[in-house]
Design an enzyme around this catalytic site. Structure first.
Site, mmCIF file in Angstrom:
data_model
loop_
_atom_site.group_PDB
_atom_site.id
_atom_site.type_symbol
_atom_site.label_atom_id
_atom_site.label_comp_id
_atom_site.label_asym_id
_atom_site.label_seq_id
_atom_site.Cartn_x
_atom_site.Cartn_y
_atom_site.Cartn_z
ATOM 1 N N ASN A 114 -3.910 9.001 4.343
ATOM 2 C CA ASN A 114 -2.732 8.749 5.040
ATOM 3 C C ASN A 114 -2.830 8.526 6.177
ATOM 4 O O ASN A 114 -1.972 7.328 7.169
ATOM 5 C CB ASN A 114 -1.836 9.064 4.139
ATOM 6 C CG ASN A 114 -1.227 8.652 3.001
ATOM 7 O OD1 ASN A 114 -1.760 7.820 1.805
ATOM 8 N ND2 ASN A 114 -0.462 9.420 2.232
ATOM 9 N N HIS A 151 0.778 4.553 -3.044
ATOM 10 C CA HIS A 151 0.439 5.360 -2.308
ATOM 11 C C HIS A 151 1.563 6.823 -2.588
ATOM 12 O O HIS A 151 1.116 7.678 -3.727
ATOM 13 C CB HIS A 151 0.136 5.958 -1.125
ATOM 14 C CG HIS A 151 -1.590 5.217 -0.268
ATOM 15 N ND1 HIS A 151 -2.251 6.102 0.660
ATOM 16 C CD2 HIS A 151 -2.612 4.431 -1.572
ATOM 17 C CE1 HIS A 151 -3.370 5.057 0.266
ATOM 18 N NE2 HIS A 151 -3.540 4.115 -0.178
ATOM 19 N N ASP A 152 2.772 5.976 -3.051
ATOM 20 C CA ASP A 152 3.955 6.845 -3.080
ATOM 21 C C ASP A 152 3.815 6.715 -5.153
ATOM 22 O O ASP A 152 3.055 8.346 -5.546
ATOM 23 C CB ASP A 152 4.691 5.957 -2.973
ATOM 24 C CG ASP A 152 5.981 7.151 -3.795
ATOM 25 O OD1 ASP A 152 6.505 8.100 -3.325
ATOM 26 O OD2 ASP A 152 6.504 6.465 -4.011
ATOM 27 N N HIS A 191 -6.026 -5.860 -2.426
ATOM 28 C CA HIS A 191 -6.955 -5.848 -0.863
ATOM 29 C C HIS A 191 -7.170 -7.595 -0.473
ATOM 30 O O HIS A 191 -7.554 -8.357 0.396
ATOM 31 C CB HIS A 191 -8.051 -5.375 -1.442
ATOM 32 C CG HIS A 191 -7.972 -3.774 -1.442
ATOM 33 N ND1 HIS A 191 -8.777 -2.844 -1.288
ATOM 34 C CD2 HIS A 191 -7.084 -3.230 -0.816
ATOM 35 C CE1 HIS A 191 -9.101 -1.860 -1.632
ATOM 36 N NE2 HIS A 191 -7.620 -1.677 -1.602
ATOM 37 N N SER A 230 -8.898 -15.393 3.780
ATOM 38 C CA SER A 230 -7.239 -15.831 4.023
ATOM 39 C C SER A 230 -6.118 -14.471 4.285
ATOM 40 O O SER A 230 -5.791 -13.918 3.366
ATOM 41 C CB SER A 230 -6.369 -16.439 2.700
ATOM 42 O OG SER A 230 -6.981 -15.416 1.271
ATOM 43 N N VAL A 252 0.287 8.952 -6.243
ATOM 44 C CA VAL A 252 0.678 10.712 -6.591
ATOM 45 C C VAL A 252 1.584 11.320 -6.600
ATOM 46 O O VAL A 252 2.811 11.405 -6.057
ATOM 47 C CB VAL A 252 0.500 11.285 -4.701
ATOM 48 C CG1 VAL A 252 0.430 12.530 -4.450
ATOM 49 C CG2 VAL A 252 -0.437 10.177 -3.929
ATOM 50 N N ARG A 273 1.503 -1.079 0.148
ATOM 51 C CA ARG A 273 0.372 -0.127 0.350
ATOM 52 C C ARG A 273 0.631 1.203 -0.107
ATOM 53 O O ARG A 273 0.458 2.298 -0.982
ATOM 54 C CB ARG A 273 -1.445 -0.356 1.378
ATOM 55 C CG ARG A 273 -1.981 1.461 1.299
ATOM 56 C CD ARG A 273 -2.634 0.597 2.161
ATOM 57 N NE ARG A 273 -4.060 2.382 2.663
ATOM 58 C CZ ARG A 273 -4.095 2.739 3.412
ATOM 59 N NH1 ARG A 273 -3.519 2.813 4.499
ATOM 60 N NH2 ARG A 273 -5.093 3.715 3.174
ATOM 61 N N ASP A 331 -3.998 -14.360 -2.805
ATOM 62 C CA ASP A 331 -4.359 -15.194 -3.268
ATOM 63 C C ASP A 331 -5.558 -14.733 -3.954
ATOM 64 O O ASP A 331 -5.632 -13.306 -4.527
ATOM 65 C CB ASP A 331 -4.579 -16.438 -2.580
ATOM 66 C CG ASP A 331 -5.493 -16.476 -1.670
ATOM 67 O OD1 ASP A 331 -5.917 -15.094 -1.717
ATOM 68 O OD2 ASP A 331 -5.570 -16.719 -1.003
ATOM 69 N N SER A 371 7.834 10.418 -2.747
ATOM 70 C CA SER A 371 7.166 12.266 -1.368
ATOM 71 C C SER A 371 6.176 11.344 -0.870
ATOM 72 O O SER A 371 6.077 11.931 0.907
ATOM 73 C CB SER A 371 6.251 12.142 -2.537
ATOM 74 O OG SER A 371 4.818 11.987 -3.294
ATOM 75 N N GLY A 431 3.650 10.617 -9.019
ATOM 76 C CA GLY A 431 4.248 9.448 -9.924
ATOM 77 C C GLY A 431 5.096 9.010 -9.065
ATOM 78 O O GLY A 431 5.499 9.468 -7.283
#
Length: 338
Positions: A106, A78-79, A205, A261, A82, A74, A266, A88, A84
């Site tokens: 965040n 998230h880097d 997820h 799981s 935003v 994640r 998976d 950041s 590229g």
């Protein structure tokens, strides 16, 4: 850690190292090749220990925190999403700018910064001022998925760290679990990704957790009806209402995104959607559109197709807005510019 000998500390890590060498063959096949401005052998001479040091750092983090695989994946997403892939998200706030760590998507949510900082510190001992924080994060996310049971893919390197971060950009650019599917898809398209990338990357997820406030309205007041989301499986709904009672103090309670799981990468996330047991409204919405539903059903039936497509989309994600040449720097510490 001795940079010259790199003696693994346990039998388990020896086994993992063997697995790593087997699964890193795709990197060898790409050796010497370019990927746009990046290269698959960028640090071959300047820091040949890089891959093993990153892998060891991620493995060590797994021993203490079974959530870290999802957190590193994640953090990388998230880097890159935003402005590229330029590290950041790793920057602390300064007098000059408010960074991304405290943006809405965040705040009290993204984690794993200590893992990247620890790996960076080890690399500074072995290869001072050589490896960017964003390259470390990109490799760490790949290794986190692999250690969670997911696919392994070649990572091209040579990204530079950016000089700034923007709380505003994070608030505007990151997809939200409260947004309509069309809005989320548009955000992916704006990054050079397509609908297929959006669906398959949502499959990340399959590991991780979500706080109750991100899906609580599905349980008690779906679309201001005062009733639960009628698409939710009834027994799943009952369990969620018990885990997230309709009181404010439950907002930060954690629930697994894939209850079948929790820590294994998976395709059960997609099976959950087919069975109307997706946790987030934005995830379950993938089954409500004919185009995305077709992909959901394909991935629910074929775990190998999901693994292959996920790896391909992660390679695309890692190339968004990279900095090279004079556009960035190699940070000495990941939380601040030099």
């Amino acid at each position: 850690m001795d940079c010259k000998t790199f003696d693994p500390a346990s039998f388990f890590f020896i086994i993992f190292s063997s697995m790593f060498l087997i699964h890193s063959q795709p990197d060898a096949l790409y050796y010497g090749k370019s990927d746009g401005p990046l290269s698959y052998s960028f640090y071959a001479r300047s820091c040949p220990q890089l891959a093993m040091i990153v892998s060891h750092g991620v493995w060590a983090a797994f021993q203490n925190d079974n959530r870290i695989g999802a957190s590193l994946l994640r953090l990388h997403f998230h880097d890159c999403f935003v402005d590229g892939c330029e590290g950041s998200v790793l920057l602390d706030d300064t007098k000059e700018f408010k960074g991304e760590k405290n943006a809405g998507p965040n705040r009290n949510s993204v984690r794993g910064f200590d893992v990247i900082d620890n790996i960076k510190a080890e690399l500074e001992k072995c290869c001072p001022s050589t490896v960017s924080c964003v390259d470390i994060l990109t490799l760490a996310a790949r290794d986190a998925v692999f250690l969670s049971g997911g696919p392994f893919w070649p990572v091209s390197l040579g990204r530079l760290d950016g000089f700034t971060a923007s709380e505003k950009s994070a608030n505007e650019q990151l997809p939200s679990p409260f947004e309509h599917l069309d809005a989320i898809t548009a955000k992916f398209v704006a990054k050079g990704l397509d609908m297929k990338d959006m669906v398959v990357l949502s499959g990340g997820h399959t590991i991780g957790f979500a706080q109750c406030f991100t899906f609580k309205r599905r349980l008690f007041d779906f679309k201001n009806t005062g009733k639960p989301d009628p698409s939710l499986d009834s027994s799943f709904l009952t369990n969620l209402q018990g885990a997230c009672p309709n009181v404010a103090k439950s907002n930060s309670n954690l629930n697994p995104l894939d209850f079948q799981s929790i820590y294994r990468f998976d395709n059960l996330y997609f099976k959950n959607l087919v069975n109307n047991t997706g946790l987030l409204e934005s995830d379950q919405a993938l089954l409500g559109d004919p185009k995305t539903a077709a992909l959901v059903k394909d991935y629910s039936r074929d775990p190998f197709l999901f693994a292959k497509d996920f790896a391909a989309s992660m390679m695309k994600l890692g190339n968004i807005g990279v900095l090279t040449g004079q556009a960035g720097q190699i940070r000495n510490k990941c939380g601040s510019v030099n």
